[in-house]
Scaffold this motif. Structure first.
Motif, PDB file in Angstrom:
ATOM      1  N   SER A  32       0.835  -1.298  -0.044  1.00 56.39           N
ATOM      2  CA  SER A  32       0.061   0.060   0.176  1.00 56.39           C
ATOM      3  C   SER A  32       0.941   1.252  -0.093  1.00 56.39           C
ATOM      4  N   GLY A  36      -0.623   3.967  -5.590  1.00 62.50           N
ATOM      5  CA  GLY A  36      -1.650   4.923  -5.553  1.00 62.50           C
ATOM      6  C   GLY A  36      -1.407   5.759  -6.762  1.00 62.50           C
ATOM      7  N   ARG A  65      -0.388   9.078   2.682  1.00 62.78           N
ATOM      8  CA  ARG A  65      -0.587   7.645   2.776  1.00 62.78           C
ATOM      9  C   ARG A  65      -0.516   6.873   4.207  1.00 62.78           C
ATOM     10  N   ARG A  68      -3.743   7.330   6.512  1.00 65.88           N
ATOM     11  CA  ARG A  68      -4.783   6.823   5.670  1.00 65.88           C
ATOM     12  C   ARG A  68      -4.751   5.216   5.826  1.00 65.88           C
ATOM     13  N   SER A 200      -7.844  11.255   6.391  1.00 60.02           N
ATOM     14  CA  SER A 200      -6.916  10.854   6.049  1.00 60.02           C
ATOM     15  C   SER A 200      -5.682  11.637   6.593  1.00 60.02           C
ATOM     16  N   THR A 307      -6.415  -0.031  -0.771  1.00 56.82           N
ATOM     17  CA  THR A 307      -5.136  -0.274  -1.728  1.00 56.82           C
ATOM     18  C   THR A 307      -5.763  -0.373  -3.121  1.00 56.82           C
ATOM     19  N   ARG A 310      -7.506   2.593  -4.749  1.00 58.68           N
ATOM     20  CA  ARG A 310      -6.327   3.721  -5.041  1.00 58.68           C
ATOM     21  C   ARG A 310      -5.757   3.413  -6.118  1.00 58.68           C
TER      22      ARG A 310
END
Length: 341
Positions: A32, A36, A65, A68, A200, A307, A310
Motif C-alpha cells: 500500500s 496510488g 498515505r 490513511r 486521512s 489499496t 487507489r
C-alpha cells in the motif's frame, strides 16, 4: 485431560493464524505504501522512511498515505470485532453494524452536525466519534427495544429485520437532508457515505486510536461472557450470567467500536459480517480464539480494499467501501440463503 489437550491445540493453531495475518498485514502495508496515483518505488519508500526522500515523497508518505493506512487498519479491526460482538449477543450470524442500521444512525448524526454546523469548516476530528457514538447508541437502543419481547428475549430474526427496517428509515432521512446541503458539505457527505476513508491525516488517527485501544481489549476480556451469551438465554442464565446487563455492556462496546470507526473512516459495510465468519471457520466459535483473528481479518480487508481502490484505475479512486461491498454483498446473500432462522 482431553479438553486441555484440545484447548492447547486450538491455542497453538490460533497463534499460528494470528502470525500469518500479521505477516499478511505487514505485506499489505508495504504494498500500500508503494501504490496510488503517485507511485513510489520500494527503494524510494525505504529511503523516505529513513528520512532521505524528496519533499514530494515525504508529503505523499507521511502526510497522506501512512495516516490513511493506519486508519484503515484500526477501522477494519474495530468494525470486525463490533460485528463479532453483535453476532454473539444476538446469536445471529447475519448481524453486522451496517446491516443492523447502527452505521446509518452514526452517519445521520454526523450528517445533522455537518448540516447545521455554524462555521464554514468541517466538523472537528475529535467531535466526530462522539457525535457518531450518540447517533449509533440511540439507534442501537431503539432497535434493541423493538426487538426485545418479554418472556422470549431477543429473537435473532426479529433483531435482523428490525435493524434492516430502522437502517432503511434512517438512510431515507439522510438522503432528504443531503439534498439540502451546500455543494461543499454535499461532497463531504457523499464521500463519507461511500466509505472513502476521508479522514486521512494524523488528527483523525488520534481521534480513532483511543476508542480502538480501549474497546478491543475490553471485548477480548469479555470473551467468556460472549461465549455464554452465544448459547440460549436459559443456558447462559443457568451458568450465572446476568444476561441483560452483559448484553447491554457488550452492545455498548460494539456500538462504540462501530461508531468511532465509521465517523473517521466513512460508511464501510460488511466488514463486521465477513471478519467473524472467516475467523469462525478458521478457529471455531469460542471468542477468546476468534476475536484476535477477527480483528486481523477486518484490518486486512479494509487495508486491501483501500489499496485496490487507489490503484485499480489510473485517474479515479474507487472508495474502499465500494470494493468491500462487491465481496460482502454476495456473501451476505449466500449466508441469508443458508440461514434457517
Amino acid at each position: 485431560m482431553q479438553p486441555d489437550i484440545f484447548n492447547n491445540k486450538r491455542t497453538k493453531r490460533s497463534i499460528k493464524i494470528i502470525c500469518l495475518f500479521a505477516i499478511l498485514l505487514v505485506a499489505g502495508f508495504i504494498i500500500s505504501l508503494n501504490v496510488g496515483r503517485y507511485s513510489i518505488a520500494p527503494g524510494d519508500v525505504l529511503q523516505t522512511l529513513l528520512g532521505e526522500g524528496t519533499k514530494k515523497q515525504n508529503i505523499v508518505l507521511f502526510d497522506l498515505r501512512l495516516p490513511r493506512m493506519i486508519i484503515a487498519v484500526l477501522m477494519g479491526a474495530g468494525l470486525a470485532v463490533s460485528g463479532a460482538i453483535l453476532q454473539g449477543i444476538s446469536r445471529n450470524g447475519l448481524s453486522d453494524p451496517g446491516i443492523l442500521g447502527i452505521n446509518s444512525g452514526a452517519g445521520l448524526a454526523v450528517l445533522l452536525f455537518v448540516s447545521f454546523y455554524p462555521s464554514n469548516s468541517l466538523a472537528p476530528p475529535f467531535m466526530m466519534p462522539v457525535l457518531a457514538l450518540l447517533g449509533a447508541g440511540l439507534t442501537a437502543a431503539f432497535i434493541y427495544l423493538l426487538s426485545y419481547k418479554r418472556g422470549v428475549g431477543i429473537s435473532p430474526t426479529r433483531l435482523l429485520l428490525t435493524g434492516i427496517a430502522v437502517g432503511a428509515g434512517l438512510s431515507a432521512v439522510s438522503i432528504i437532508l443531503t439534498l439540502q446541503l451546500n455543494p461543499r458539505n454535499l461532497e463531504f457527505v457523499v464521500t463519507w457515505q461511500m466509505g472513502s476513508l476521508w479522514g486521512s491525516n494524523w488528527k483523525f488517527v488520534l481521534a480513532l486510536l483511543p476508542w480502538i485501544v480501549i474497546l478491543l481489549p475490553f471485548a477480548y476480556w469479555k470473551s467468556k461472557e460472549l461465549n455464554m451469551l452465544s448459547m440460549s438465554e436459559q443456558m447462559a442464565g443457568g451458568l450465572g450470567v446476568s444476561i441483560h446487563k452483559e448484553r447491554l455492556v457488550l452492545m455498548a462496546s460494539a456500538v462504540g467500536l462501530a461508531a468511532s470507526s465509521v465517523a473517521v473512516g466513512g460508511g464501510v459495510g460488511f466488514v463486521g459480517l465477513l471478519g467473524p465468519h472467516i475467523a469462525r471457520r478458521l478457529v471455531g466459535p469460542q471468542h477468546q480464539y476468534m476475536l484476535p483473528i477477527t480483528a486481523g481479518i477486518g484490518a486486512l480487508l479494509v487495508l486491501a480494499g483501500d489499496t485496490i481502490g487507489r490503484s485499480f484505475m489510473a485517474n479515479t479512486e474507487i472508495p474502499a467501501g465500494v470494493v468491500i461491498s462487491l465481496l460482502g454483498g454476495p456473501y451476505f446473500v449466500y449466508l441469508l440463503m443458508r440461514s434457517r432462522t
